[in-house]
Scaffold this active site. Sequence first.
Site, PDB file in Angstrom:
ATOM      1  N   ASP A  32      29.613  13.254  10.715  1.00  0.00           N
ATOM      2  CA  ASP A  32      30.906  13.236  10.961  1.00  0.00           C
ATOM      3  C   ASP A  32      31.986  14.359  10.848  1.00  0.00           C
ATOM      4  O   ASP A  32      32.963  14.595  10.437  1.00  0.00           O
ATOM      5  CB  ASP A  32      31.542  12.294   9.666  1.00  0.00           C
TER       6      ASP A  32
ATOM      7  N   LYS B 115      32.017  16.115  15.691  1.00  0.00           N
ATOM      8  CA  LYS B 115      31.149  16.252  17.065  1.00  0.00           C
ATOM      9  C   LYS B 115      31.779  15.710  18.099  1.00  0.00           C
ATOM     10  O   LYS B 115      31.967  16.219  19.473  1.00  0.00           O
ATOM     11  CB  LYS B 115      29.704  15.722  16.946  1.00  0.00           C
TER      12      LYS B 115
ATOM     13  N   LYS C 236      34.853  14.951  18.787  1.00  0.00           N
ATOM     14  CA  LYS C 236      36.080  15.776  19.179  1.00  0.00           C
ATOM     15  C   LYS C 236      35.800  17.087  20.114  1.00  0.00           C
ATOM     16  O   LYS C 236      36.292  17.259  21.025  1.00  0.00           O
ATOM     17  CB  LYS C 236      37.024  15.967  18.119  1.00  0.00           C
TER      18      LYS C 236
ATOM     19  N   ASN D 265      24.200   4.195  14.896  1.00  0.00           N
ATOM     20  CA  ASN D 265      24.566   4.645  13.559  1.00  0.00           C
ATOM     21  C   ASN D 265      25.621   5.673  13.764  1.00  0.00           C
ATOM     22  O   ASN D 265      26.531   6.190  12.747  1.00  0.00           O
ATOM     23  CB  ASN D 265      23.288   5.328  12.582  1.00  0.00           C
TER      24      ASN D 265
ATOM     25  N   GLY E 119      29.357   7.322  15.044  1.00  0.00           N
ATOM     26  CA  GLY E 119      30.384   6.920  15.102  1.00  0.00           C
ATOM     27  C   GLY E 119      31.249   8.053  15.292  1.00  0.00           C
ATOM     28  O   GLY E 119      31.523   9.248  14.765  1.00  0.00           O
ATOM     29  N   HIS E 120      31.501   8.397  16.825  1.00  0.00           N
ATOM     30  CA  HIS E 120      32.107   9.661  17.250  1.00  0.00           C
ATOM     31  C   HIS E 120      33.466   9.332  17.698  1.00  0.00           C
ATOM     32  O   HIS E 120      33.583   8.598  18.639  1.00  0.00           O
ATOM     33  CB  HIS E 120      31.446  10.323  18.307  1.00  0.00           C
TER      34      HIS E 120
ATOM     35  N   GLN F  15      24.494  12.453  13.740  1.00  0.00           N
ATOM     36  CA  GLN F  15      24.453  12.873  12.429  1.00  0.00           C
ATOM     37  C   GLN F  15      24.722  14.502  12.103  1.00  0.00           C
ATOM     38  O   GLN F  15      25.348  14.990  12.673  1.00  0.00           O
ATOM     39  CB  GLN F  15      23.133  12.377  11.995  1.00  0.00           C
TER      40      GLN F  15
ATOM     41  N   GLY G 222      33.073   2.034   7.929  1.00  0.00           N
ATOM     42  CA  GLY G 222      34.489   2.017   7.253  1.00  0.00           C
ATOM     43  C   GLY G 222      34.452   2.367   5.750  1.00  0.00           C
ATOM     44  O   GLY G 222      35.212   2.262   4.904  1.00  0.00           O
ATOM     45  N   ARG G 223      33.165   2.837   5.482  1.00  0.00           N
ATOM     46  CA  ARG G 223      33.009   3.117   3.862  1.00  0.00           C
ATOM     47  C   ARG G 223      33.706   4.319   3.891  1.00  0.00           C
ATOM     48  O   ARG G 223      33.860   5.323   4.499  1.00  0.00           O
ATOM     49  CB  ARG G 223      31.557   3.536   3.752  1.00  0.00           C
TER      50      ARG G 223
ATOM     51  N   LYS H 227      39.177  20.229  10.968  1.00  0.00           N
ATOM     52  CA  LYS H 227      39.924  19.848   9.823  1.00  0.00           C
ATOM     53  C   LYS H 227      40.532  20.686   8.934  1.00  0.00           C
ATOM     54  O   LYS H 227      40.573  20.423   8.002  1.00  0.00           O
ATOM     55  CB  LYS H 227      39.133  18.626   9.383  1.00  0.00           C
TER      56      LYS H 227
ATOM     57  N   GLY I 153      43.457  19.459  14.218  1.00  0.00           N
ATOM     58  CA  GLY I 153      44.124  18.116  14.304  1.00  0.00           C
ATOM     59  C   GLY I 153      43.176  17.367  15.278  1.00  0.00           C
ATOM     60  O   GLY I 153      42.376  17.482  15.838  1.00  0.00           O
TER      61      GLY I 153
HETATM   62  P1  GDP Z   1      31.670  12.880  14.546  1.00  0.00           P
HETATM   63  O1  GDP Z   1      30.651  11.877  13.974  1.00  0.00           O
HETATM   64  O2  GDP Z   1      30.950  14.132  13.904  1.00  0.00           O
HETATM   65  O3  GDP Z   1      31.832  12.872  15.893  1.00  0.00           O
HETATM   66  O4  GDP Z   1      32.869  12.525  13.521  1.00  0.00           O
HETATM   67  P2  GDP Z   1      33.992  11.341  13.390  1.00  0.00           P
HETATM   68  O5  GDP Z   1      34.469  11.013  14.484  1.00  0.00           O
HETATM   69  O6  GDP Z   1      33.020  10.226  12.595  1.00  0.00           O
HETATM   70  O7  GDP Z   1      34.773  11.822  12.167  1.00  0.00           O
HETATM   71  C1  GDP Z   1      35.607  12.874  12.348  1.00  0.00           C
HETATM   72  C2  GDP Z   1      36.937  12.200  12.154  1.00  0.00           C
HETATM   73  O8  GDP Z   1      38.016  13.502  11.841  1.00  0.00           O
HETATM   74  C3  GDP Z   1      37.741  11.439  13.261  1.00  0.00           C
HETATM   75  O9  GDP Z   1      38.372  10.471  12.796  1.00  0.00           O
HETATM   76  C4  GDP Z   1      38.314  12.648  14.265  1.00  0.00           C
HETATM   77  O10 GDP Z   1      39.339  11.775  14.906  1.00  0.00           O
HETATM   78  C5  GDP Z   1      38.949  13.496  13.192  1.00  0.00           C
HETATM   79  N1  GDP Z   1      39.062  14.860  13.461  1.00  0.00           N
HETATM   80  C6  GDP Z   1      38.270  15.542  14.229  1.00  0.00           C
HETATM   81  N2  GDP Z   1      38.946  16.735  14.213  1.00  0.00           N
HETATM   82  C7  GDP Z   1      39.923  16.845  13.377  1.00  0.00           C
HETATM   83  C8  GDP Z   1      41.031  17.818  13.056  1.00  0.00           C
HETATM   84  O11 GDP Z   1      40.773  19.036  13.131  1.00  0.00           O
HETATM   85  N3  GDP Z   1      41.637  17.417  12.176  1.00  0.00           N
HETATM   86  C9  GDP Z   1      41.892  16.260  11.714  1.00  0.00           C
HETATM   87  N4  GDP Z   1      43.032  15.915  10.826  1.00  0.00           N
HETATM   88  N5  GDP Z   1      41.200  15.286  12.081  1.00  0.00           N
HETATM   89  C10 GDP Z   1      40.147  15.526  13.012  1.00  0.00           C
HETATM   90  P1  IMO Z   2      27.689  10.770  13.092  1.00  0.00           P
HETATM   91  O1  IMO Z   2      26.725  10.872  14.324  1.00  0.00           O
HETATM   92  C1  IMO Z   2      27.425  10.075   8.638  1.00  0.00           C
HETATM   93  C2  IMO Z   2      23.893   8.395   7.205  1.00  0.00           C
HETATM   94  C3  IMO Z   2      24.085   7.059   6.456  1.00  0.00           C
HETATM   95  C4  IMO Z   2      22.942   7.082   5.336  1.00  0.00           C
HETATM   96  C5  IMO Z   2      21.671   7.840   5.986  1.00  0.00           C
HETATM   97  C6  IMO Z   2      20.951   6.954   7.004  1.00  0.00           C
HETATM   98  O2  IMO Z   2      28.916   9.783  13.158  1.00  0.00           O
HETATM   99  O3  IMO Z   2      27.841  11.828  12.398  1.00  0.00           O
HETATM  100  P2  IMO Z   2      20.902   5.347   8.932  1.00  0.00           P
HETATM  101  O4  IMO Z   2      21.542   4.212   9.137  1.00  0.00           O
HETATM  102  O5  IMO Z   2      20.825   6.310  10.001  1.00  0.00           O
HETATM  103  O6  IMO Z   2      19.375   4.823   8.554  1.00  0.00           O
HETATM  104  O7  IMO Z   2      21.565   5.927   7.569  1.00  0.00           O
HETATM  105  O8  IMO Z   2      22.369   8.466   7.195  1.00  0.00           O
HETATM  106  N1  IMO Z   2      24.354   8.301   8.447  1.00  0.00           N
HETATM  107  C7  IMO Z   2      25.503   8.981   8.706  1.00  0.00           C
HETATM  108  N2  IMO Z   2      26.521   9.553   8.135  1.00  0.00           N
HETATM  109  N3  IMO Z   2      27.436  10.273  10.099  1.00  0.00           N
HETATM  110  C8  IMO Z   2      26.822   9.622  10.595  1.00  0.00           C
HETATM  111  O9  IMO Z   2      26.599   9.819  12.066  1.00  0.00           O
HETATM  112  C9  IMO Z   2      25.500   9.090  10.294  1.00  0.00           C
HETATM  113  N4  IMO Z   2      24.497   8.505  10.721  1.00  0.00           N
HETATM  114  C10 IMO Z   2      23.771   8.027   9.519  1.00  0.00           C
HETATM  115  O10 IMO Z   2      25.276   6.888   5.848  1.00  0.00           O
HETATM  116  O11 IMO Z   2      23.260   7.815   4.333  1.00  0.00           O
HETATM  117 MG    MG Z   3      30.893  10.038  12.807  1.00  0.00          MG
END
Ligand code: GDP
Ligand code: IMO
Ligand code: MG
Length: 436
Positions: A16, A19, A21, A41, A43-44, A226, A304-305, A333, A417
């Site tokens: 998270d 990536k 973005k 698993n 969520g981008h 991940q 949503g955790r 961020k 952002g």
């Molecule tokens: P990923 O799994 O690595 O693609 O990241 P996620 O999408 O799960 O989580 C990143 C969250 O941060 C998302 O809600 C993005 O919209 C948000 N985000 C990404 N870059 C920024 C940033 O520079 N600032 C803020 N405030 N939010 C960001």
């Molecule tokens: P993105 O690509 C954050 C975490 C789970 C758990 C562990 C194992 O959005 O960054 P799994 O379902 O893969 O067997 O869970 O890995 N996990 C993540 N944490 N971002 C993810 O993906 C994740 N994918 C798995 O929370 O701790």
């Molecule tokens: Mg994610």
Amino acid sequence: MKEINSLVVVGAQWGDEGKGKVIDYLAAGADTVTRFQGGNNAGHTVVYGANIFKLHHVPSGILNPGTLCLLGNGMVVNPLVLVRELEELEKRSIDTSNLFISEKAHLILTYHQALDEENEKRLGNDKIGTTGRGIGPAYADKALRRGLRAAEMVDFELFSRRLAEILPLQNLILREVYGHSGFNLEEMLDLYRPAFERLAPMVSDTGLLLARDLNSGKKVLFEGAQGALLDIDHGTYPYVTSSSTVSAAAASGTGIGMAGIRRALGVLKAYTTRVGEGPFPTEEREEAGDFLRERGNEFGTTTGRPRRCGWFDAVIARYAARINGLTGLAVTKLDVLSGLETVNLATSYRCGGSLIDELPGNLDQLVHCEPVYEVFPGWDEDISRATQKSDLPGAAISYLNALEEAVGVKVELISVGPDRAQTIVTQPSTLNSWIG
Ligand code: GDP
Ligand code: IMO
Ligand code: MG
């Protein structure tokens, strides 16, 4: 053969990092974006203007019209979820005709998800905290050589035969070990038939498509899922995911060979988060953690955790740089830190009476490690409109410079952002060839 033009983008913390973005931003200059491991698993999130997209299988390049998007052989794919994801994109007028699935990618089926959930229940307090998407059981079946693959989506007869062979064993495990009612073959076939009809035309030899693009000098992005500390080998085992998340996996997870990998950009938040269980030395369980969670909206994209939050940890970032061979950093961020009086950055750990600046080889020791912080003055300014590094307040620049020095890799991109537009590429940068 023309010069290879590739970039792997990986998470350098516990997932998270942003990536999605970063990939979406760089995809404007890319011909191909390929996922190489993991499944839904992931969520981008991609944001531009009022549009928010949450992608689980589909590469974040899909929003850039004309970009070839591939799901590589190293992935596990849930056909039912992928169909819903495609429908959602199409409803929003996103063209998905450029998306292809490796025939060698493994399928996540109903019993994998049930096994994942049952296993977590059985572990009780010792649970991993998985996303419950069936990732571990699907990769386990792949390793046990009893998985079903995307190629079988094209030949329903073959899929039916193979499922009939494997289902009795899966049901035996579900019923005898977990007291689950198991799954009915006919019902499963009815469930999957329409999804396979939708997906079959997309199944292809993606390794060959990718090799052709690479060898003709096209710009190829690899999208990690991940993060480094969730890697099955190098992460905080057993609190990890079930695939190899590091940059080298982009070669085996797509079938292009190591010569196809040129550079690796590690994405890091300006602080740290983690979802699920497992060690996290810089975690802040009180005020500072709550500030980061609220300001950073740190709630999982997939489940949503609430995410666990803490300070930037340069020890894990250095480790991530090493195991990924990072050639650049993308720090996201940074805007979230505005308004803090002071900002902490862990440069080493105190572990059993001694000071260490490398992650312990035995990661079990991490739970006994206390971070040693360098403390920086904070800043109050809203930085979300900054378009170059020099627009940032002096305190934010000092923090970033210290972060860069502590990790030992150049910061090439700063995100202030969630929107595509809220991105700064530091100059001079090797990313220029991607964006310009
Ligand atoms: P990923 O799994 O690595 O693609 O990241 P996620 O999408 O799960 O989580 C990143 C969250 O941060 C998302 O809600 C993005 O919209 C948000 N985000 C990404 N870059 C920024 C940033 O520079 N600032 C803020 N405030 N939010 C960001
Ligand atoms: P993105 O690509 C954050 C975490 C789970 C758990 C562990 C194992 O959005 O960054 P799994 O379902 O893969 O067997 O869970 O890995 N996990 C993540 N944490 N971002 C993810 O993906 C994740 N994918 C798995 O929370 O701790
Ligand atoms: Mg994610």
